[in-house]
Scaffold this active site. Structure first.
Site, PDB file in Angstrom:
ATOM      1  CG  ASP A  60      31.383  27.805  69.138  1.00  0.00           C
ATOM      2  OD1 ASP A  60      31.249  29.035  69.326  1.00  0.00           O
ATOM      3  OD2 ASP A  60      30.826  26.935  69.834  1.00  0.00           O
ATOM      4  CG  HIS A 109      30.682  25.366  64.308  1.00  0.00           C
ATOM      5  ND1 HIS A 109      29.344  25.030  64.331  1.00  0.00           N
ATOM      6  CD2 HIS A 109      31.212  24.915  65.471  1.00  0.00           C
ATOM      7  CE1 HIS A 109      29.074  24.407  65.473  1.00  0.00           C
ATOM      8  NE2 HIS A 109      30.185  24.323  66.182  1.00  0.00           N
TER       9      HIS A 109
END
Length: 477
Positions: free
Chosen positions: A301, A443
């Site tokens: 992400d 991430h």
């Protein structure tokens, strides 16, 4: 990314505007400014779009917390040559974040959300202009704050918004602004007199000023500055003919570069080297049968990140692994070459909103804007529109689902990689807990998260795992 509650005052992505637009023939405005109806549908002057992908060496400084009791996401640009301006943005962002964290601790996790996003206003010639928009953070009123930052490449100096106006013209400039505000809903004579009588304080409050594509100067007053806080912000637009004589030499250069942008930006500094973009090409077809073999879907992400995403793609390539990237729109337009590389390498590109707000606290129209704008950026970069979205913080409800045709994707294994500045701990959080058909949350804006990927790929490959995209996992499990 987990759901959490926001303060009701932070519902809107934009504040209610009381707009004063250019027009002759307005009563009491001396032909410089008149009022338009309030609200987002009010007539606005044309704005010239800046393509951040053309800014050589650009890096976006992005960070966020996934702590449901203290959720925040911040981003600001770092442009080679504009160090003083970058430092000013960094100082302001860190100051707001520190205040928000203190509020989180004092309020036991009911402080809401802090979201700071950016927009390029000018990036040509020797002029750079950026607006930072802050939502939330424990402020009063609407929780919305905007500030513009300027860099003068000719002088090698950071400039504030008020530096657009010459010192000797401040009185005439302020008088025109006051005239443009008279009679607006939510203001009264006493409030305006009090605000404009304190000239030095008011100049400091004029933190958001920019030029339209026609060369008009648009000045935005924050909520509570010149009117009632519930009325929101007020915008006064002064015509090019009116304001040009009042501009400083720098202000005129900004105006000129906004109206007729140069072909490139030159701030007198050597652009930092751009990390190599992986060139791996892999077919979008994948014959892995997750009903027959062990599969796992790694998802990343908040990117793409100029500093780390390219390295991550190289790691994936070494193990013939595919992943799903849930990208943030403002990062996509800054680094479309990385998004193209993600797709070209056989990975899946999904939508993670434009600026990482909690979508459940937005209207359906605002949710659609966040997602549609990002999908358009992804399609422009890759030639293919996304089919999946991951709501920031995992916050999704009926309003969010009904506002888009994209399919929502959450996760089954949260690495909490944002907590650990240690790659080995991040890797262990995956390899010690992963199960067949897991969707793993990570991430690609954190260096330690990216550094953990080789160990994850090496260990799980040896254990018989295959790395597939979310869509492939859904289709074959």
């Amino acid at each position: 990314m987990r759901t959490h509650r926001l303060l009701p005052s932070l519902l809107l992505l934009g504040s209610l505007s009381m707009t004063a637009a250019c027009s002759s023939g307005s009563s009491g405005s001396s032909g410089t400014a008149t009022a338009a109806r309030p609200g987002p549908s009010a007539t606005t002057a044309p704005v010239r779009t800046v393509d951040p992908a053309r800014i050589k060496g650009l890096r976006l400084v992005s960070d966020n917390s996934e702590d449901p009791s203290c959720a925040w996401a911040t981003t600001y640009p770092d442009v080679p040559g504009a160090t003083a301006m970058t430092d000013a943005m960094k100082k302001d962002v860190q100051g707001r974040l520190a205040t928000f964290r203190e509020l989180c601790e004092e309020s036991s996790g009911v402080a809401g959300e802090l979201n700071i996003s950016h927009q390029f206003l000018v990036a040509s010639g020797d002029v750079l202009g950026v607006r930072l928009t802050t939502l939330g953070g424990g402020g009063v009123g609407s929780g919305l704050a905007r500030r513009t930052y300027w860099y003068d490449g000719g002088a090698g100096a950071y400039r504030t918004a008020s530096d657009l106006v010459a010192d000797g013209s401040r009185d005439a400039f302020l008088a025109a602004l006051k005239s443009g505000l008279k009679g607006r809903e939510g203001t009264d004579a006493d409030t305006l007199d009090e605000a404009f009588d304190n000239r030095s304080s008011l100049v400091g409050e004029l933190g958001d000023m920019d030029f339209t594509a026609d060369g008009d100067l648009r000045v935005t007053f924050a909520p509570g500055t010149v009117g009632a806080v519930p009325a929101g912000s007020y915008v006064v637009t002064l015509s090019r003919a009116t304001v040009t004589p009042w501009l400083s030499a720098f202000g005129r250069r900004v105006q000129r570069q906004t109206v007729r942008p140069s072909a490139s930006l030159d701030l007198g500094a050597t652009a930092r080297p751009t990390p190599a973009v992986p060139t791996r090409t892999a077919s979008g077809d994948d014959d892995t049968d997750c009903a027959q073999v062990k599969c796992v879907a790694l998802t990343f992400d908040d990117g793409p990140s100029a500093a780390y995403t390219g390295t991550l793609l190289t790691y994936l390539d070494r193990y013939d692994a595919r992943a799903t990237f849930f990208t943030v729109g403002q990062n996509v337009v800054a680094h479309p070459e990385l998004v193209r590389a993600e797709a070209r390498g056989g990975n899946e590109v999904g939508n993670h909103s434009w600026s990482h707000p909690d979508l459940t606290r937005l209207t359906a129209e605002q949710v659609a804007h966040q997602l549609n704008r990002t999908s358009a950026a992804i399609q422009a970069a890759t030639g293919q529109a996304p089919t999946l979205f991951r709501p920031p913080y995992g916050a999704v409800n009926t309003t969010v689902r009904n506002a888009t045709r994209l399919s929502a994707v959450l996760w089954t294994l949260d690495t909490e990689d944002w907590k650990y500045p240690d790659a080995s701990k991040v890797a262990e959080s995956v390899v010690s807990k992963v199960k067949r058909n897991d969707v793993v949350l990570m991430h690609d804006i954190h260096p330690t998260s990216v550094a953990a990927v080789p160990q994850i790929l090496r260990t799980l490959s040896a254990d018989g795992y295959h790395f597939v995209t979310v869509s492939h996992l859904r289709a074959t499990m």
